[in-house]
Motif scaffolding. Structure first.
Motif: not given
Length: 354
Positions: A270-296
């Motif tokens: 959820x923090x990934x979605x919260x960051x994206x919705x605030x306009x803040x870029x995300x730097x994430x470990x290579x997990x399948x779920x993170x790539x599903x949520x944040x994509x490119x």
């Protein structure tokens, strides 16, 4: 008209957790679409959830839970939705939808600290094998999960023969910051400090990237001492906020260069979605779920490599790259809304309704 019941007894009114936010977000939007009768176990839950029709039930940890279905039968329930997988359906005459958010506790069997010692022991034993969960889910008509990644994992281990519907988790809306923050020296982290969250890699990377890590979540004194010692050894700058209000959370996001997570495992993020919705870029470990949520919209790194993490954080010091990732994140975040998720749940209820 379908007599639809929503089990909100899992909502923690004092300190809303991930399950609570899932239930609250869905219920708020679902009420706009259809009549909902809400099951609660205390007045605090009712006060938090606002105006609507409520029925008082025993707490989900009470031995009386075994009688829940019989009470719902008497009330004429036709479809019942639970944001968890433990609402009893024994003796039911209604359609039941259970939710299994992810399988993370089968891989990391540390029970939530909010539970009593007895419940924590039962929780641990429950997750030693898949068969108890299979038995519980077999008592439903449909199963909901919060991501395609979780659905694939559930299908892989054959956790249920019931149809699985993906109803995405989401985040409360925020006002995005349009200011380019590529020059900010702050990186934020929101999440627990349990071992698999791998916060140590975040701490070590700060010295390499010459940035400041702000740890927003509540932390125990012992865990804080551990991370402070690591930060001192590495020469990293770390700030311990030790819990923030929603307002302060959005403020920290709006001034940070990025939100980072080096987690080895996640149920959603959820923090990934919260960051994206605030306009803040995300730097994430290579997990399948993170790539599903944040994509490119995100930058990725191998979670054991603090040098790779530092390189991605420094890359966001480029104003053009920062702007591009910010815009991609804003667009991606729109895919995760409680309104969309509530509409999917309404469709599932209609499919099951008699």
């Amino acid at each position: 008209m379908t007599r639809f019941y929503f089990d909100a007894r899992f909502v923690n009114a004092d300190h809303p957790d991930g399950i609570s936010r899932f239930a609250i977000g869905l219920l708020h939007e679902l009420r706009k679409l259809m009549p909902v009768i809400v099951m609660v176990s205390n007045e605090q839950q009712q006060d938090l959830l606002g105006a609507g029709e409520y029925v008082l039930f025993p707490d989900v940890t009470s031995p009386k839970e075994i009688l829940t279905a019989f009470k719902l039968n008497k009330l004429g329930a036709e479809v019942v939705f639970s944001p968890m997988q433990t609402t009893s359906g024994l003796g039911r005459k209604f359609k039941l939808i259970l939710t299994l958010h992810d399988l993370i506790y089968y891989r990391h069997r540390t029970p939530p600290k909010a539970f009593s010692p007895l419940v924590r022991i039962i929780w641990f034993l429950y997750h030693l094998s898949y068969w108890p969960q299979r038995l519980v889910l077999s008592g439903s008509d449909a199963v909901v999960t919060v991501s395609k990644t979780s659905k694939a994992q559930m299908e892989r281990v054959r956790i249920t023969k019931r149809p699985i519907t993906v109803i995405y988790n989401a985040a409360d809306a925020s006002e995005p910051s349009t200011q380019n923050r590529s020059s900010s020296n702050q990186v934020v982290y929101m999440g627990s400090f349990i071992g698999y969250k791998n916060v140590e890699t975040l701490v070590r990377a700060m010295a390499i990237a010459d940035l400041e890590l702000v740890l927003l979540s509540k932390i125990t004194p012992d865990r804080k001492l551990e991370l402070e010692a690591l930060a001192e050894k590495c020469g990293s700058k770390v700030v311990f906020a030790n819990g923030v209000s929603d307002q302060d959370y959005w403020k920290w996001l709006s001034q940070a260069r990025a939100l980072a997570s080096a987690s080895f495992d996640e149920g959603f993020g959820i923090p990934v979605v919260e960051a994206m919705s605030s306009g803040t870029p995300t730097v994430l470990s290579e997990l399948a779920i993170f790539k599903e949520v944040a994509e490119d919209a995100a930058l990725y790194f191998e979670p054991r490599d603090e040098h790779a993490l530092a390189a991605q954080l420094k890359a966001l010091g480029n104003p053009e790259l920062w702007e591009a990732k910010s815009k991609l994140g804003l667009a991606r975040a729109k895919q995760f809304s409680w309104a969309n998720s509530a509409a999917q749940l309404q469709q599932l209820v209609r499919q099951l309704a008699p």
